[in-house]
Design an enzyme around this catalytic site. Structure first.
Site, PDB file in Angstrom:
ATOM      1  N   GLU A  54       4.522  -6.077   1.846  1.00  0.00           N
ATOM      2  CA  GLU A  54       4.111  -6.648   0.551  1.00  0.00           C
ATOM      3  C   GLU A  54       3.894  -5.542  -0.482  1.00  0.00           C
ATOM      4  OE1 GLU A  54       1.416 -10.077   2.821  1.00  0.00           O
ATOM      5  OE2 GLU A  54       0.493  -8.297   1.941  1.00  0.00           O
ATOM      6  N   PRO A  55       4.937  -4.837  -0.858  1.00  0.00           N
ATOM      7  CA  PRO A  55       4.746  -3.744  -1.813  1.00  0.00           C
ATOM      8  C   PRO A  55       4.489  -4.257  -3.229  1.00  0.00           C
ATOM      9  CG  PRO A  55       7.085  -4.070  -1.378  1.00  0.00           C
ATOM     10  CD  PRO A  55       6.347  -5.022  -0.478  1.00  0.00           C
ATOM     11  N   GLY A  56       3.433  -3.768  -3.849  1.00  0.00           N
ATOM     12  CA  GLY A  56       3.175  -4.093  -5.252  1.00  0.00           C
ATOM     13  C   GLY A  56       3.486  -2.871  -6.089  1.00  0.00           C
ATOM     14  N   CYS A 113     -15.923   1.603 -27.069  1.00  0.00           N
ATOM     15  CA  CYS A 113     -17.277   2.138 -27.069  1.00  0.00           C
ATOM     16  C   CYS A 113     -17.793   2.298 -25.640  1.00  0.00           C
ATOM     17  CB  CYS A 113     -18.188   1.249 -27.903  1.00  0.00           C
ATOM     18  SG  CYS A 113     -17.748   1.356 -29.639  1.00  0.00           S
ATOM     19  N   GLU A 114     -17.129   3.147 -24.927  1.00  0.00           N
ATOM     20  CA  GLU A 114     -17.460   3.581 -23.578  1.00  0.00           C
ATOM     21  C   GLU A 114     -16.814   4.950 -23.487  1.00  0.00           C
ATOM     22  OE1 GLU A 114     -18.778   1.721 -20.900  1.00  0.00           O
ATOM     23  OE2 GLU A 114     -18.951  -0.127 -22.069  1.00  0.00           O
ATOM     24  N   GLY A 116       0.768  -1.235   0.000  1.00  0.00           N
ATOM     25  CA  GLY A 116       0.000   0.000   0.000  1.00  0.00           C
ATOM     26  C   GLY A 116       0.798   1.283   0.000  1.00  0.00           C
ATOM     27  N   ARG A 147      -7.500   2.022 -14.963  1.00  0.00           N
ATOM     28  CA  ARG A 147      -7.417   2.800 -13.726  1.00  0.00           C
ATOM     29  C   ARG A 147      -8.074   4.192 -13.808  1.00  0.00           C
ATOM     30  NH1 ARG A 147      -3.769   4.294 -11.219  1.00  0.00           N
ATOM     31  NH2 ARG A 147      -4.275   3.544  -9.154  1.00  0.00           N
ATOM     32  N   TYR A 165     -10.877   3.943 -11.023  1.00  0.00           N
ATOM     33  CA  TYR A 165     -10.499   4.631  -9.774  1.00  0.00           C
ATOM     34  C   TYR A 165     -10.467   6.149  -9.912  1.00  0.00           C
ATOM     35  CZ  TYR A 165      -8.379   0.005  -8.807  1.00  0.00           C
ATOM     36  OH  TYR A 165      -8.124  -1.322  -8.631  1.00  0.00           O
ATOM     37  N   TYR A 169      -0.927  -2.604 -12.053  1.00  0.00           N
ATOM     38  CA  TYR A 169      -2.367  -2.700 -12.330  1.00  0.00           C
ATOM     39  C   TYR A 169      -2.712  -2.105 -13.692  1.00  0.00           C
ATOM     40  CZ  TYR A 169      -1.841  -3.515  -7.367  1.00  0.00           C
ATOM     41  OH  TYR A 169      -1.389  -3.978  -6.159  1.00  0.00           O
TER      42      TYR A 169
HETATM   43  C1  LIG Z   1      -2.799  -5.838  -3.383  1.00  0.00           C
HETATM   44  C2  LIG Z   1      -2.113  -6.271  -2.157  1.00  0.00           C
HETATM   45  C3  LIG Z   1      -0.847  -5.764  -1.851  1.00  0.00           C
HETATM   46  C4  LIG Z   1      -0.149  -4.735  -2.697  1.00  0.00           C
HETATM   47  O1  LIG Z   1      -0.752  -3.491  -2.646  1.00  0.00           O
HETATM   48  P1  LIG Z   1       0.001  -2.243  -3.333  1.00  0.00           P
HETATM   49  O2  LIG Z   1      -0.909  -1.101  -3.131  1.00  0.00           O
HETATM   50  O3  LIG Z   1       0.188  -2.569  -4.770  1.00  0.00           O
HETATM   51  O4  LIG Z   1       1.309  -2.085  -2.623  1.00  0.00           O
HETATM   52  C5  LIG Z   1      -0.214  -6.259  -0.744  1.00  0.00           C
HETATM   53  N1  LIG Z   1      -0.799  -7.179   0.061  1.00  0.00           N
HETATM   54  C6  LIG Z   1      -2.024  -7.676  -0.197  1.00  0.00           C
HETATM   55  C7  LIG Z   1      -2.591  -8.687   0.709  1.00  0.00           C
HETATM   56  C8  LIG Z   1      -2.715  -7.243  -1.305  1.00  0.00           C
HETATM   57  O5  LIG Z   1      -3.938  -7.731  -1.563  1.00  0.00           O
END
Ligand SMILES: *Cc1c(COP(=O)(O)O)cnc(C)c1O
Length: 403
Positions: free
Chosen positions: A263-265, A332-333, A222, A302, A306, A360
């Site tokens: 858990e950085p995405g 077509c949106e 997050g 996105r 969002y 994403y």
């Molecule tokens: C989606 C998710 C993340 C990653 O979130 P980011 O906003 O991309 O950092 C980490 N942990 C869990 C459990 C998630 O579902």
């Protein structure tokens, strides 16, 4: 600050592979990972890349080569990670609402597992007792994140076991002798304020005394990255200091040393990605000038899903006088990718770069309007490498019964 990929490289990618095209910059991913490691170097912290942000096998391979572990949100993501030759002890599975057979399969594959309901915890206890370690995802009742759709820790969220049900959690643990080794929260995406993570730490440190086997506090992902020019992301250095102070205090008071996982995405891959698109048509009406491009919400959802802002640059006419454009997709949106943007004069045929498309982006792409999903390219060690070919019509029909 890490510079954007130079326009000539992006233009070259578009020439070689056509548009629409996703391009990822490996050095940027490495830079993001190094900056996390550095910000949290004062404590024992491990990072698990949340692969759902971008699952291309070459990206997984690259992230693994940096030394980063991975967090998966489905059994197939685990299988992709294994295909990318990531060792099972570097894979974490944070499930939600899944069938228990997926958890059993994850255990067979030897990965870490987080369960997120009392029901799954009980099934886990019945099936595995104390023979396999497990993590528990809690719902901390913290409202955070860029918007409600990506906020996952609040009181009305489906995610995690509400902390109010702690007694039931403990009862299950004691009746089945469940070996709980990690406590997990993930409050949402795009959490700008380091204080939100600090709240989460306080909450978990407040209850961890009930879990004698726990050795890891998992604070989820997050971290926010800037989307607008000059916007601020999460201050990871501030968080790194606060975290080290809190965990050092806790250790001094209790003698207990807890490892921390994140858990950085988005943080790792977002800014490394560019969606390149060609301008097909210019259209003026009484109020607006539209630039219609060869991508749309089917390839980057996105902005619509969002209301996200993605910065857009004109790569092929950068020095021209500035005008205001609304950049729209070809679906077509109403798929407005950028409204009322001041940018150098756009001509039909110009190449635009949509920034922050690494997380994403491709991952949420669909074949809506029967348009094909774009190709993906990785720029690494000075070369452009095709890491996913463009789809063909054949790909769209191959899972259907022939007539
Ligand atoms: C989606 C998710 C993340 C990653 O979130 P980011 O906003 O991309 O950092 C980490 N942990 C869990 C459990 C998630 O579902």
């Amino acid at each position: 600050m890490f510079p954007h990929l130079a326009p000539p490289i992006l233009i070259e990618a578009a020439h070689q592979f056509g548009t629409p095209l996703y391009v990822y910059h490996a050095d940027r991913i490495r830079f993001q990972y190094q900056s996390l490691k550095q910000a949290f170097s004062n404590w024992d912290v491990r990072f698990f890349y949340a692969v759902k942000a971008l699952t291309n096998l070459q990206i997984l391979r690259y992230v693994d080569s940096l030394g980063c572990a991975v967090d998966c949100s489905s059994i197939n993501e685990i299988k992709l990670a294994l295909k990318a030759k990531i060792a099972c002890e570097k894979i974490l599975y944070t499930s939600n609402g899944i069938n228990f057979t997926e958890i059993e399969e994850a255990v067979t594959l030897g990965v870490y597992v987080n369960v997120d309901s009392l029901s799954a915890l009980e099934k886990f206890g019945k099936r595995f007792g104390d023979s396999y370690p497990v993590g528990i995802r809690l719902r901390p009742n913290i409202m955070a994140g860029g918007n409600l759709k990506i906020s996952t820790g609040h009181a009305a969220s489906k995610f995690g076991i509400p902390v109010e049900q702690l007694d039931q959690v403990l009862a299950l643990i004691s009746s089945y002798k469940i070996n709980v080794q990690t406590l997990h929260i993930h409050t949402g995406s795009e959490i700008k304020d380091a204080e939100v993570f600090v709240q989460g730490i306080h909450l978990l440190l407040g209850i961890v005394a009930n879990f004698p086997d726990v050795c890891v506090i998992n604070l989820g992902g997050g971290f926010k990255v800037p989307y607008y020019p000059n916007e601020k992301g999460t201050d990871i250095h501030e968080l790194g200091h606060a975290l080290a102070t809190l965990f050092t205090d806790y250790q001094q008071k209790t003698g207990r040393q807890l490892q921390v996982w994140f858990e950085p995405g988005k943080y790792l891959v977002c800014e490394a990605g560019y969606l390149l698109t060609t301008v097909n048509v210019l259209k003026e009406n009484e109020m607006l000038t539209f630039a219609g491009v060869d991508t749309g919400l089917n390839q980057l959802i996105r902005p619509m899903f969002y209301d996200a802002y993605h910065h857009i640059e004109n790569l092929t006419n950068p020095l021209a006088p500035v005008h205001t454009y609304t950049i729209v997709g070809n679906i077509c949106e109403t798929d407005t990718l950028g409204a009322n943007r001041s940018m150098p004069t756009i001509r039909e045929g110009d190449l635009l770069s949509i920034q922050n498309a690494g997380a994403y982006g491709f991952e949420m792409a669909s074949s809506y309007n029967a348009r094909l999903r774009p190709a993906e390219v990785l720029y690494k060690d000075g070369t452009l490498q095709l890491i996913r070919r463009r789809e063909t019509l054949e790909d769209l029909v191959q899972t259907q019964e022939s007539l």
